[in-house]
Design an enzyme around this catalytic site. Sequence first.
Site, PDB file in Angstrom:
ATOM      1  CB  SER A 176      19.765 -29.718 -42.698  1.00  0.00           C
ATOM      2  OG  SER A 176      20.338 -28.956 -43.738  1.00  0.00           O
ATOM      3  CE1 TYR A 189      14.665 -28.948 -45.488  1.00  0.00           C
ATOM      4  CE2 TYR A 189      16.765 -27.831 -45.212  1.00  0.00           C
ATOM      5  CZ  TYR A 189      16.037 -29.005 -45.358  1.00  0.00           C
ATOM      6  OH  TYR A 189      16.679 -30.215 -45.350  1.00  0.00           O
TER       7      TYR A 189
END
Length: 305
Positions: A176, A189
Site C-alpha cells: 500500500s 496498518y
Amino acid sequence: MIQKILLNILTGLYLLLHGIISGIVKQVLPYTYRCKSVKNELVLVTGSGSGIGKLMAKKFALLGAKIICVDINQTANSKTCAEIKNEGGEAVAFKCDLSKREEIYSLADNVIKNVGYPDILINNAGIVTGKKFLDSPDEMIEKTFQVNTLSHFWLAKKFLPNMIEKNHGHLVTIASCAGMFGAAGLVDYCSSKFAAVGFDEALRNELLRIEKTGVKTTVVCPNVINTGMFQGFKVAGLPLLEPEYVADKVVEAVLTNQELLMLPRMTYFLWCLKTILPYKFASFLDKDVMRLCHSMDQFVGRKSD
Ligand SMILES: *[C@@H]1O[C@H](CO)[C@@H](O)[C@H](O)[C@H]1NC(C)=O
C-alpha cells in the site's frame, strides 16, 4: 580493481540508460507486446472474496490461468469461483484465516496435494483497524501484522522452494501507499505495510544472491482504493483509485515482471520528494498540504467485516 570499477560504472550507465529509454518506449507501445503468458499457470490469490483480490482472480482466469481462491469468507469466495467458472475459467476455493499460521500451513499443504504448487502467489488479503494508536486493541494490532505481513512469510515459505527449484514463479506483494508514507490513525496498518514492502525488497535481494532470476517479484503500493475497506479515508490532492483500474495495473505489472508499482503515478514523485526534502518542509506537506494527519478523521471502514 580499477578495471572492475570501470566495468561497474559502464554497466551501471548502460542499465540506467536502458531503463530510462525502455521506460519512455513503454509509455508509447501497448504493453501486450511485452507480456509473459500465464496460460495454464496456477495463480493463488488471497483475499479473493472481494475488492481487488476478486478482480485480479477474475482477470488472471480470463488470461487462461487456473485460480486458487483463498479467503476467510466462504460465501464470498465461492461466489468469486462461480463467477470465474461462468466466464469459462478454472478456479478452486479454499477457506483460510490468514491470521493463523497453522491454518495457513495446512491450507498450503492442501493446495499442494490437491491442486499443485502455485506459479504465481498473490499476497493480497489485508485488514485495517482504523483506530488511533492508543485506542487500538492489542489483539487487533497483532492481527493486522499476522494478516498483512506474516501471512506473506508463511505462504512464501511453503511455495517459494518449488519456484526456486524450477527457477520459475512470481511472488506478488500487495502492500500500500501506507507502506511508504505513514498516516495518523493507521499506525498498525502502516507498520504492517512498511514491513510487507521490506519483505519484498529483502527477499528480492536473496533471490538475486542465488541468481534465481526466473523467480520474479512485484510489490504494489496503491493509494486508497474505492472498495469500502477504507470508507471515509482521504488524502488531499490524491484521488481515490477505482478497483478495476488497480487490478488492471497489477495484472499488467505481473505480466511484464515490473518490480515496483505505485499508484497513482504522482506517488512516485511524492516518495522521491519525501526522501530529499528538508524534514520540516516534508512535515508541512504532510500536515498542511496532503493533510495525512487528518486522513482518517472521517474513517468508517467496511461495516460487514
Ligand atoms: C461474506 O461475504 C458475503 C457476500 O459477499 C457478505 O454478504 C457477508 O457480509 C460477508 N461476511 C462477513 C463476515 O464479512
